[in-house]
Design an enzyme around this catalytic site. Structure first.
Site, PDB file in Angstrom:
ATOM      1  N   ASN A 153       0.799  -1.228   0.000  1.00 47.77           N
ATOM      2  CA  ASN A 153       0.000   0.000   0.000  1.00 47.77           C
ATOM      3  C   ASN A 153       0.833   1.280   0.000  1.00 47.77           C
ATOM      4  OD1 ASN A 153       0.731  -0.755   2.652  1.00 47.77           O
ATOM      5  ND2 ASN A 153      -0.940   0.422   3.537  1.00 47.77           N
ATOM      6  N   LYS A 176      12.059  -8.283   1.570  1.00 52.03           N
ATOM      7  CA  LYS A 176      11.116  -8.964   0.693  1.00 52.03           C
ATOM      8  C   LYS A 176       9.901  -8.060   0.520  1.00 52.03           C
ATOM      9  CE  LYS A 176       7.661 -11.188   1.414  1.00 52.03           C
ATOM     10  NZ  LYS A 176       6.862 -10.507   0.346  1.00 52.03           N
ATOM     11  N   GLU A 252       4.058  -4.291  12.691  1.00 52.11           N
ATOM     12  CA  GLU A 252       3.068  -3.230  12.501  1.00 52.11           C
ATOM     13  C   GLU A 252       1.917  -3.857  11.739  1.00 52.11           C
ATOM     14  OE1 GLU A 252       0.701  -0.956  10.783  1.00 52.11           O
ATOM     15  OE2 GLU A 252       2.370  -0.353   9.501  1.00 52.11           O
ATOM     16  N   LEU A 253       0.819  -4.124  12.449  1.00 53.64           N
ATOM     17  CA  LEU A 253      -0.235  -4.971  11.909  1.00 53.64           C
ATOM     18  C   LEU A 253      -1.497  -4.163  11.606  1.00 53.64           C
ATOM     19  CD1 LEU A 253       0.430  -8.025  14.260  1.00 53.64           C
ATOM     20  CD2 LEU A 253       1.451  -7.495  12.034  1.00 53.64           C
ATOM     21  N   ARG A 280      -6.646   9.267   1.923  1.00 58.63           N
ATOM     22  CA  ARG A 280      -5.264   9.271   1.455  1.00 58.63           C
ATOM     23  C   ARG A 280      -4.842   7.874   1.017  1.00 58.63           C
ATOM     24  NH1 ARG A 280      -0.837  10.832   4.849  1.00 58.63           N
ATOM     25  NH2 ARG A 280      -1.921   9.703   6.491  1.00 58.63           N
ATOM     26  N   CYS A 286      -3.355   1.342   6.761  1.00 58.93           N
ATOM     27  CA  CYS A 286      -3.727   0.825   8.079  1.00 58.93           C
ATOM     28  C   CYS A 286      -4.147   1.942   9.028  1.00 58.93           C
ATOM     29  CB  CYS A 286      -2.584   0.020   8.668  1.00 58.93           C
ATOM     30  SG  CYS A 286      -1.026   0.931   8.758  1.00 58.93           S
ATOM     31  N   SER A 443       0.847  10.371  11.038  1.00 53.30           N
ATOM     32  CA  SER A 443       2.109   9.745  10.651  1.00 53.30           C
ATOM     33  C   SER A 443       3.187  10.803  10.466  1.00 53.30           C
ATOM     34  CB  SER A 443       1.935   8.957   9.345  1.00 53.30           C
ATOM     35  OG  SER A 443       1.003   7.917   9.509  1.00 53.30           O
TER      36      SER A 443
END
Length: 479
Positions: A153, A176, A252-253, A280, A286, A443
């Protein structure tokens, strides 16, 4: 500054095909058409990358903090110089509007500038024991090889938020990226290399064989830390795997952010904040506001104004000027949102905007506002990850706090109120790791990012982020 994109694995400073020659296809979500064939790492490729990181580790850790800092600052400068190229690539493989992609590049680059400054301030401590028998010396040392697993994302920012502190701490990494968005990661590999990051310090292995490659890296070899951003389901499985070797983990889920609007709120400001918090990055974040709880005295005004704002949003391919909402990242993502909306409508929700087909190809979903949602509706119980805003009316503050906290997730939340004292009192009662008080964006590279409950373990960003890649060593001595 323009870089040539190489759709191969980046291992030990070189571009390599997969050992077995396998590739996978990356598609444009605005058209569903393929845009690249990328080398598809297997277990042997993962082991080569981890081996390169292990070999490069002692040399990188031995560099002075200032040397590492200067390289990180050079990465920041090169990312800003290549901003347009990175943004174009994000739009091509992720689909988000170009304005969002450009904002992401700024955010992503800032992690390198921030951690270039933190690299020279690694924590340490010297004191005397209470009995004066010894001196206590505490040192910070790099964990070692870190495995970084990133989502689709925010294909630039979710990588830089991990790589920058890891390198600042003196760790080497294997990255990865998501198989949906590997191209941005590969472009970042080229930028890091050109900025002076030594061979083997950063290795990037795109793969569609995620489960087997990651499992092998966790179960064997030199990996000592795992940092993952993604779903709670996958994070839980990774924690179980990592526990077998007692690896350092940061997770970070998922999120399920409540957005609370109180009667004394500035409704125009709340609507503007709702647009930021919800829309956004195509609402595929998340941190996105997921559940809108609005006091009954201002609900009608809020819904009317948010509906007008939703209707004014331009939906289309992210490459087109003026587009604010691009396609969803995949057909599966679009189908999931369609199902969630239908269940909400079947349960009595009132459609106010959207929920209409978008003409042409691609995975578009029109921004949808649903009023008259019951506090226990199914749509409120899970992360939507799409441009849908369900609205719940409340009258009692204790009730709305209980509703906001009635989830296993605790990443972020939003409050709009006219009184700072009231807002802070509510913020302290919300069981989330981050709160936006009268703002739709929280953020920030300089701030700790992370959640409570099943939204994760540890923090990224700010002064906390580098500690996820450090071990504390205690030395006892006398003099």
């Amino acid at each position: 500054m323009t870089y040539e994109l190489t759709p191969k694995l980046f291992i030990d400073g070189a571009w390599e095909p997969a050992v077995d020659g396998s590739t996978f296809t990356v598609e444009d979500p605005a058209t569903g058409e393929p845009i690249a064939a990328v080398a598809n790492a297997g277990i042997d490729d993962g082991r080569r990358a981890a081996g390169a990181a292990a070999s490069a580790g002692p040399g990188w850790a031995a560099r002075t903090p200032r040397h590492r800092a200067e390289i990180l600052r050079a990465v920041f400068d090169r990312m800003i110089a290549a901003k347009d190229q990175i943004a174009d690539l994000i739009v091509a493989e992720n689909g988000k509007a170009r304005t969002d992609a450009l904002a992401e590049v700024d955010y992503a680059a800032e992690f390198f500038r921030w951690y270039s400054e933190e690299a020279v301030r690694l924590p340490g401590y010297l004191t005397q024991s209470p009995t004066s028998e010894r001196r206590i010396i505490e040192l910070s040392q790099p964990v070692g090889v870190a495995l970084l697993l990133t989502p689709w994302n925010l294909p630039a920012a979710m990588i830089t938020r991990k790589i920058a502190p890891a390198l600042a701490a003196g760790c080497t990494v294997v990255v990865k990226p998501s198989p949906q968005t590997p191209l941005t990661a590969l472009l970042l590999a080229q930028i890091l290399h050109d900025a002076g990051v030594p061979a083997g310090v950063v290795n990037i292995i795109p793969t569609s064989r995620d489960i087997e490659v990651v499992a092998d890296l966790i179960d064997h070899g030199p990996v000592r830390a795992v940092s993952f951003t993604g779903s709670t389901r996958v994070g839980s499985a990774l924690l179980a795997q990592a526990s077998r070797r007692i690896l350092n983990t940061s997770m970070e889920l998922g999120g399920n952010a409540p957005f609370l609007v109180f009667p004394d709120a500035d409704i125009d400001a709340a609507v503007a904040g709702a647009l930021q918090a919800k829309m956004r990055h195509n609402a595929e974040a998340c941190t996105a506001a997921n559940r809108f709880y609005v006091h009954d005295t201002v609900r009608a005004e809020f819904v009317d104004k948010l509906a007008a704002a939703f209707n004014a949003l331009r939906v289309g391919p992210g490459t087109e000027p003026g587009v604010q909402v691009g396609p969803m990242a995949s057909a599966a993502a679009k189908e999931s949102i369609e199902n969630a909306v239908q269940i909400a409508l079947d349960g009595g929700g009132k459609p106010v905007t959207g929920n209409t087909p978008h003409p042409g190809p691609g995975y578009f979903f029109t921004p949808t506002l649903i009023d008259n949602i019951a506090p226990d509706a199914d749509i409120l119980g899970h992360e939507l990850f799409g441009p849908v805003a369900p609205v719940v009316e409340f009258t009692d503050t204790d009730d709305v706090i209980a509703w906001a906290n009635s989830t296993d997730m605790g990443l972020g939340s939003y409050i709009f109120t006219g009184t700072l004292q009231h807002g802070l009192r509510i913020a302290e009662q919300l069981d989330t790791g981050m709160v936006g008080l009268n703002t739709g964006i929280f953020s920030d590279p300089a701030a700790p990012f992370g959640g409570t409950k099943q939204s994760g373990i540890g923090r990224e960003g700010g002064r906390h982020g580098i500690t996820e890649f450090l071990e504390t060593k205690y030395i006892a001595t006398t003099w």
